[in-house]
Design a protein around this motif. Sequence first.
Motif, PDB file in Angstrom:
ATOM      1  N   TRP A   1      62.795 -32.050  54.943  1.00  0.00           N
ATOM      2  CA  TRP A   1      62.358 -33.444  54.971  1.00  0.00           C
ATOM      3  C   TRP A   1      60.841 -33.507  54.831  1.00  0.00           C
ATOM      4  O   TRP A   1      60.107 -32.906  55.607  1.00  0.00           O
ATOM      5  CB  TRP A   1      62.825 -34.131  56.258  1.00  0.00           C
ATOM      6  CG  TRP A   1      64.266 -34.467  56.150  1.00  0.00           C
ATOM      7  CD1 TRP A   1      65.313 -33.704  56.551  1.00  0.00           C
ATOM      8  CD2 TRP A   1      64.816 -35.632  55.545  1.00  0.00           C
ATOM      9  NE1 TRP A   1      66.495 -34.333  56.243  1.00  0.00           N
ATOM     10  CE2 TRP A   1      66.214 -35.521  55.624  1.00  0.00           C
ATOM     11  CE3 TRP A   1      64.277 -36.755  54.951  1.00  0.00           C
ATOM     12  CZ2 TRP A   1      67.069 -36.484  55.108  1.00  0.00           C
ATOM     13  CZ3 TRP A   1      65.124 -37.726  54.448  1.00  0.00           C
ATOM     14  CH2 TRP A   1      66.506 -37.583  54.527  1.00  0.00           C
ATOM     15  N   GLN A   2      60.379 -34.227  53.813  1.00  0.00           N
ATOM     16  CA  GLN A   2      58.960 -34.312  53.498  1.00  0.00           C
ATOM     17  C   GLN A   2      58.540 -35.777  53.341  1.00  0.00           C
ATOM     18  O   GLN A   2      59.374 -36.644  53.085  1.00  0.00           O
ATOM     19  CB  GLN A   2      58.649 -33.572  52.190  1.00  0.00           C
ATOM     20  CG  GLN A   2      59.020 -32.103  52.211  1.00  0.00           C
ATOM     21  CD  GLN A   2      58.228 -31.325  53.223  1.00  0.00           C
ATOM     22  OE1 GLN A   2      57.033 -31.541  53.399  1.00  0.00           O
ATOM     23  NE2 GLN A   2      58.881 -30.410  53.926  1.00  0.00           N
ATOM     24  N   THR A   3      57.249 -36.020  53.486  1.00  0.00           N
ATOM     25  CA  THR A   3      56.689 -37.339  53.222  1.00  0.00           C
ATOM     26  C   THR A   3      55.667 -37.217  52.106  1.00  0.00           C
ATOM     27  O   THR A   3      55.024 -36.175  51.941  1.00  0.00           O
ATOM     28  CB  THR A   3      55.988 -37.929  54.461  1.00  0.00           C
ATOM     29  OG1 THR A   3      54.881 -37.113  54.795  1.00  0.00           O
ATOM     30  CG2 THR A   3      56.934 -38.029  55.637  1.00  0.00           C
ATOM     31  N   ARG A   4      55.558 -38.277  51.340  1.00  0.00           N
ATOM     32  CA  ARG A   4      54.515 -38.357  50.315  1.00  0.00           C
ATOM     33  C   ARG A   4      53.944 -39.769  50.354  1.00  0.00           C
ATOM     34  O   ARG A   4      54.683 -40.745  50.196  1.00  0.00           O
ATOM     35  CB  ARG A   4      55.068 -38.045  48.938  1.00  0.00           C
ATOM     36  CG  ARG A   4      54.004 -38.002  47.889  1.00  0.00           C
ATOM     37  CD  ARG A   4      54.482 -37.560  46.549  1.00  0.00           C
ATOM     38  NE  ARG A   4      55.937 -37.558  46.480  1.00  0.00           N
ATOM     39  CZ  ARG A   4      56.630 -37.438  45.377  1.00  0.00           C
ATOM     40  NH1 ARG A   4      56.030 -37.307  44.245  1.00  0.00           N
ATOM     41  NH2 ARG A   4      57.945 -37.449  45.392  1.00  0.00           N
ATOM     42  N   THR A   5      52.657 -39.872  50.590  1.00  0.00           N
ATOM     43  CA  THR A   5      51.978 -41.161  50.630  1.00  0.00           C
ATOM     44  C   THR A   5      50.986 -41.197  49.484  1.00  0.00           C
ATOM     45  O   THR A   5      50.307 -40.217  49.224  1.00  0.00           O
ATOM     46  CB  THR A   5      51.227 -41.343  51.963  1.00  0.00           C
ATOM     47  OG1 THR A   5      52.153 -41.170  53.037  1.00  0.00           O
ATOM     48  CG2 THR A   5      50.604 -42.714  52.064  1.00  0.00           C
ATOM     49  N   ARG A   6      50.937 -42.334  48.805  1.00  0.00           N
ATOM     50  CA  ARG A   6      49.945 -42.467  47.740  1.00  0.00           C
ATOM     51  C   ARG A   6      49.351 -43.864  47.787  1.00  0.00           C
ATOM     52  O   ARG A   6      50.022 -44.830  48.152  1.00  0.00           O
ATOM     53  CB  ARG A   6      50.522 -42.145  46.375  1.00  0.00           C
ATOM     54  CG  ARG A   6      51.464 -43.155  45.814  1.00  0.00           C
ATOM     55  CD  ARG A   6      51.975 -42.710  44.428  1.00  0.00           C
ATOM     56  NE  ARG A   6      52.558 -43.826  43.736  1.00  0.00           N
ATOM     57  CZ  ARG A   6      51.951 -44.540  42.807  1.00  0.00           C
ATOM     58  NH1 ARG A   6      50.722 -44.240  42.451  1.00  0.00           N
ATOM     59  NH2 ARG A   6      52.556 -45.550  42.220  1.00  0.00           N
ATOM     60  N   ALA A   7      48.081 -43.923  47.430  1.00  0.00           N
ATOM     61  CA  ALA A   7      47.367 -45.194  47.433  1.00  0.00           C
ATOM     62  C   ALA A   7      47.769 -46.014  46.215  1.00  0.00           C
ATOM     63  O   ALA A   7      48.017 -45.479  45.129  1.00  0.00           O
ATOM     64  CB  ALA A   7      45.864 -44.946  47.422  1.00  0.00           C
ATOM     65  N   ILE A   8      47.872 -47.295  46.418  1.00  0.00           N
ATOM     66  CA  ILE A   8      48.044 -48.260  45.337  1.00  0.00           C
ATOM     67  C   ILE A   8      46.961 -49.317  45.559  1.00  0.00           C
ATOM     68  O   ILE A   8      46.350 -49.354  46.630  1.00  0.00           O
ATOM     69  CB  ILE A   8      49.466 -48.871  45.321  1.00  0.00           C
ATOM     70  CG1 ILE A   8      49.788 -49.541  46.651  1.00  0.00           C
ATOM     71  CG2 ILE A   8      50.505 -47.818  44.989  1.00  0.00           C
ATOM     72  CD1 ILE A   8      51.126 -50.266  46.677  1.00  0.00           C
ATOM     73  N   PRO A   9      46.675 -50.159  44.579  1.00  0.00           N
ATOM     74  CA  PRO A   9      45.605 -51.140  44.793  1.00  0.00           C
ATOM     75  C   PRO A   9      45.841 -51.971  46.054  1.00  0.00           C
ATOM     76  O   PRO A   9      46.894 -52.597  46.207  1.00  0.00           O
ATOM     77  CB  PRO A   9      45.657 -52.001  43.536  1.00  0.00           C
ATOM     78  CG  PRO A   9      46.254 -51.094  42.494  1.00  0.00           C
ATOM     79  CD  PRO A   9      47.233 -50.238  43.239  1.00  0.00           C
ATOM     80  N   TYR A  10      44.889 -51.933  46.950  1.00  0.00           N
ATOM     81  CA  TYR A  10      44.905 -52.683  48.213  1.00  0.00           C
ATOM     82  C   TYR A  10      46.096 -52.343  49.095  1.00  0.00           C
ATOM     83  O   TYR A  10      46.621 -53.198  49.783  1.00  0.00           O
ATOM     84  CB  TYR A  10      44.841 -54.193  47.958  1.00  0.00           C
ATOM     85  CG  TYR A  10      43.615 -54.583  47.190  1.00  0.00           C
ATOM     86  CD1 TYR A  10      42.370 -54.534  47.797  1.00  0.00           C
ATOM     87  CD2 TYR A  10      43.697 -54.940  45.860  1.00  0.00           C
ATOM     88  CE1 TYR A  10      41.220 -54.861  47.088  1.00  0.00           C
ATOM     89  CE2 TYR A  10      42.563 -55.273  45.144  1.00  0.00           C
ATOM     90  CZ  TYR A  10      41.336 -55.230  45.767  1.00  0.00           C
ATOM     91  OH  TYR A  10      40.207 -55.549  45.068  1.00  0.00           O
ATOM     92  N   GLY A  11      46.534 -51.102  49.067  1.00  0.00           N
ATOM     93  CA  GLY A  11      47.641 -50.719  49.932  1.00  0.00           C
ATOM     94  C   GLY A  11      48.047 -49.274  49.715  1.00  0.00           C
ATOM     95  O   GLY A  11      47.261 -48.451  49.269  1.00  0.00           O
TER      96      GLY A  11
END
Length: 129
Positions: A57-67
Amino acid sequence: MTPDELADRLDQAADRLGPAIERRVQHAAEIGRGLIRSNASGRPGPNIITGQYWASWQTRTRAIPYGAQCTIGTDRPQGRRLEFGFFDMTDSLGRHYYQPPFPHVGPAISAIEAALLQGMRDAATEVFS
């Protein structure tokens, strides 16, 4: 506060909003992964046999414009079978299964949602303070 001062304050908040949200989304994803792993550590979820499924189980977070956005998941093929069961079906090798579901993702959803909601409140408080 004059309209110009308010505009300056809103501009500053907009510059800080994206990173603040990204930190909160990443935190909520880690909480979610922890809950899913906890739920996958024995009944009513699946039992740990080798620990490979638990560790997958892994997480991946990525930036998007204003969030930000996050993905919590596993690349293991047994994930869906364990979560939803495999009733009265035949697999690709011709074996017949009656495997009950061992939900571990579903029970974590409400806590992930609560963590995201609180994180958005905290991000708004941070950028406007």
